[in-house]
Design a protein around this motif. Structure first.
Motif, PDB file in Angstrom:
ATOM      1  N   PRO A   1      -2.205  12.093  -5.438  1.00 14.89           N
ATOM      2  CA  PRO A   1      -2.387  10.710  -4.981  1.00 14.89           C
ATOM      3  C   PRO A   1      -3.715  10.128  -5.463  1.00 14.89           C
ATOM      4  CG  PRO A   1      -1.905  12.206  -3.132  1.00 14.89           C
ATOM      5  CD  PRO A   1      -2.103  13.060  -4.334  1.00 14.89           C
TER       6      PRO A   1
ATOM      7  N   PRO B   1       0.188   9.931   0.865  1.00  7.06           N
ATOM      8  CA  PRO B   1      -1.252  10.023   0.585  1.00  7.06           C
ATOM      9  C   PRO B   1      -1.823  11.422   0.780  1.00  7.06           C
ATOM     10  CG  PRO B   1      -0.828   8.808   2.636  1.00  7.06           C
ATOM     11  CD  PRO B   1       0.496   9.013   1.982  1.00  7.06           C
TER      12      PRO B   1
ATOM     13  N   ARG C   1      -0.078   7.432  -3.547  1.00  7.55           N
ATOM     14  CA  ARG C   1      -1.044   7.163  -2.471  1.00  7.55           C
ATOM     15  C   ARG C   1      -0.393   6.323  -1.367  1.00  7.55           C
ATOM     16  NH1 ARG C   1      -6.488   3.921  -3.704  1.00  7.55           N
ATOM     17  NH2 ARG C   1      -5.028   2.213  -3.913  1.00  7.55           N
TER      18      ARG C   1
END
Ligand SMILES: Cc1cc2nc3c(=O)[nH]c(=O)nc-3n(C[C@H](O)[C@H](O)[C@H](O)COP(=O)(O)OP(=O)(O)OC[C@H]3O[C@@H](n4cnc5c(N)ncnc54)[C@H](O)[C@@H]3O)c2cc1C
Length: 467
Positions: free
Chosen positions: A463, A451, A447
């Motif tokens: 993510p 992301p 993330r």
């Protein structure tokens, strides 16, 4: 810039501004070099990318990531092209091909090597050998550092020197935002942790800095034994408790026509044990004696050799071939698995099919499971079934049936997967590659650095959703 998840079609994007910025060629369908550039090691996989950028340097990689990001284009990554799933090429995508990035710099004093991602195991071993240095990578000369090292790297000396990632000091990586960063224990430590086993999920590594071991001559080569349950059991019991200087990889297969196997024994069912001993000569003889005592050898081609010569024993693996693979880590290998393996190879769909047993432990097991994204540290074995055939026009159905039957016979004893040996086997198998705490941490790092899942043509880490 777009973060749209429905990606633009590459055919609708003008690639000329990108092409002008690249130092390496951008190959498109119809160009003379395109068809050879899209070939992969696994010839059972054929893909037609929209364009293949054969990058010249790190700046080319930065340009490609930024361009793909700005236009929402699907982006694939290739280094050595050995992914069993064929992830190195992606239909209709823009491919970052690092196979031409081959610079190697070695400082013999610090024993540090800087290795670009397109370098292969064999190329590196040949350059390091004159310095009396080496690193344990994989068992095949043609495998690329890019995929091998980001996945872990289980090599000929894994019990003595650990995984390739255990010797990784830093990486230069282009992240999904198009930034070039250095990741190490001190800089971006979360990214450095994730790249050591998380595969290509976190960015494109352009250069690895690795600490080398002093390795001059080894005792190595192939010991070929007649295959039966007792021999395989004896092998498995011995190799995981042997001294760390001994790493082995045994292939249950039909004896191939090699110069050191007597012609009369070609085609016989054998256990072909690849041996690497990194200790003294006298101790090596003692350490190998229990293997030699398992049965009257079909061939004993073990001797004092320079480390890179180990790749001569697997030269037949360094050529493109069609294959299916199923594998598992294991704490134990029971007699039922041995019997299933013997029966499968005896009734193989191709004379090249095999079952591999790797004895693990040693240095690999002394690193804490949470220290790297590769976490199957305590596993004693890695067992792999391989269906291999030469002709890509051949009907693959019998080979698929063979591997499926073998897999259903052995998977119950399994305890985890290795990302570098996975085909496209789905999220369940990716979860087997990572204990739940490792996977949770990987999704957080994903993330942070990717992301929108730009790097998703791989054993994909989804993510984490922003809380
Ligand atoms: C014949 C054979 C023998 C093998 N033997 C061993 C072995 O002994 N030990 C072992 O551990 N593994 C072994 N492998 C597995 C091998 O490590 C993996 O297939 C690995 O992914 C190959 O790397 P590559 O760069 O050649 O592959 P590629 O197909 O080029 O890349 C595979 C994927 O890795 C990622 N990747 C590649 N380059 C980069 C990069 N520069 N930065 C970030 N991500 C990248 C991408 O997701 C890419 O799609 C073997 C495979 C084969 C076919």
């Amino acid at each position: 810039m777009t973060h749209d998840t429905t990606l633009s079609r590459l055919t609708e994007v003008d690639l000329r501004p990108l092409e002008q910025r690249l130092r390496g060629p951008l190959l498109r369908p119809g160009m003379p070099a395109y068809d050879s550039a899209r070939l992969l090691m696994n010839r059972a996989v054929t893909r037609r990318p929209a364009a293949i950028a054969q990058v010249a340097d790190t700046q080319d990689v930065v340009e490609l990531v930024r361009f793909a990001r700005n236009h929402g284009l699907p982006l694939g990554v290739r280094s050595g092209g050995h992914s069993p799933a064929g992830y190195g090429m992606v239909d209709d995508a823009l491919i970052v091909d690092l196979s031409g990035m081959k610079r190697i710099t070695i400082d013999p004093t610090s024993r540090l090597a800087r290795v670009e991602a397109g370098v292969t195991s064999g190329e590196f071993a040949a350059v390091a050998q004159p310095h009396g240095l080496a690193i344990s990578t994989g068992d095949t000369s043609s495998v690329g550092f890019g995929g091998l090292v980001t996945g872990g790297g289980i090599g000929f000396m894994v019990r003595r020197y650990g995984l390739a990632i255990d010797n990784l000091v830093a990486v230069k990586v282009v992240t999904a935002s198009g930034k070039l960063v250095t990741a190490s224990e001190l800089e971006h430590p979360d990214l450095f942790w994730a790249i050591r086993g998380g595969g290509g999920n976190f960015g494109i590594v352009t250069e690895f800095t690795l600490r080398l071991a002093e390795v001059r001559q080894i005792i190595g080569g192939g010991l070929v034994l007649p295959a039966n349950r007792e021999v395989i059991r004896g092998y498995l019991d011995y190799v995981v408790d042997a001294p760390d200087d001994l790493t082995t990889l045994a292939k249950l297969m039909h004896a191939p026509p090699t110069p050191y196997i007597p012609e009369a024994r070609f085609g016989e069912l054998v256990l072909w044990i690849l041996v690497t001993w990194t200790g003294s000569k006298a101790e090596g003889r003692r350490a190998l004696a229990p293997l030699r005592a398992l049965a009257e050898p079909v061939a004993d081609a073990i001797g004092l050799i320079p480390y890179p010569a180990m790749f001569n024993y697997t030269a037949h693996q360094a050529i493109p071939i069609c294959h299916f693979i199923r594998h598992t880590f294991a704490h134990q290998v029971g007699d039922a698995v041995i019997d299933a393996a013997l029966d499968a190879v005896d009734h193989a769909s191709s004379p090249f099919n095999m079952v591999e047993f790797r004895g693990l432990g040693g240095a690999m097991a002394r690193v804490a499971a949470e220290a790297t994204a590769f976490a199957h540290r305590e596993k004693r074995y890695l067992v792999s079934g391989l269906a291999l055939w030469m002709d890509e026009t051949e009907d693959a159905t019998p080979h698929r049936s063979w591997i499926d039957a073998l897999w259903s016979a052995i998977r119950a004893e399994g305890a985890g997967a290795y990302v570098n040996f996975l085909e496209d086997e789905g999220q369940e198998r990716i979860r087997e590659a990572y204990p739940s705490a490792t996977l949770a941490r990987l999704t957080e790092v994903k993330r942070t650095y990717d992301p929108y899942n730009m790097f998703r043509f791989n054993q994909n880490i989804i993510p984490a959703v922003r809380g």
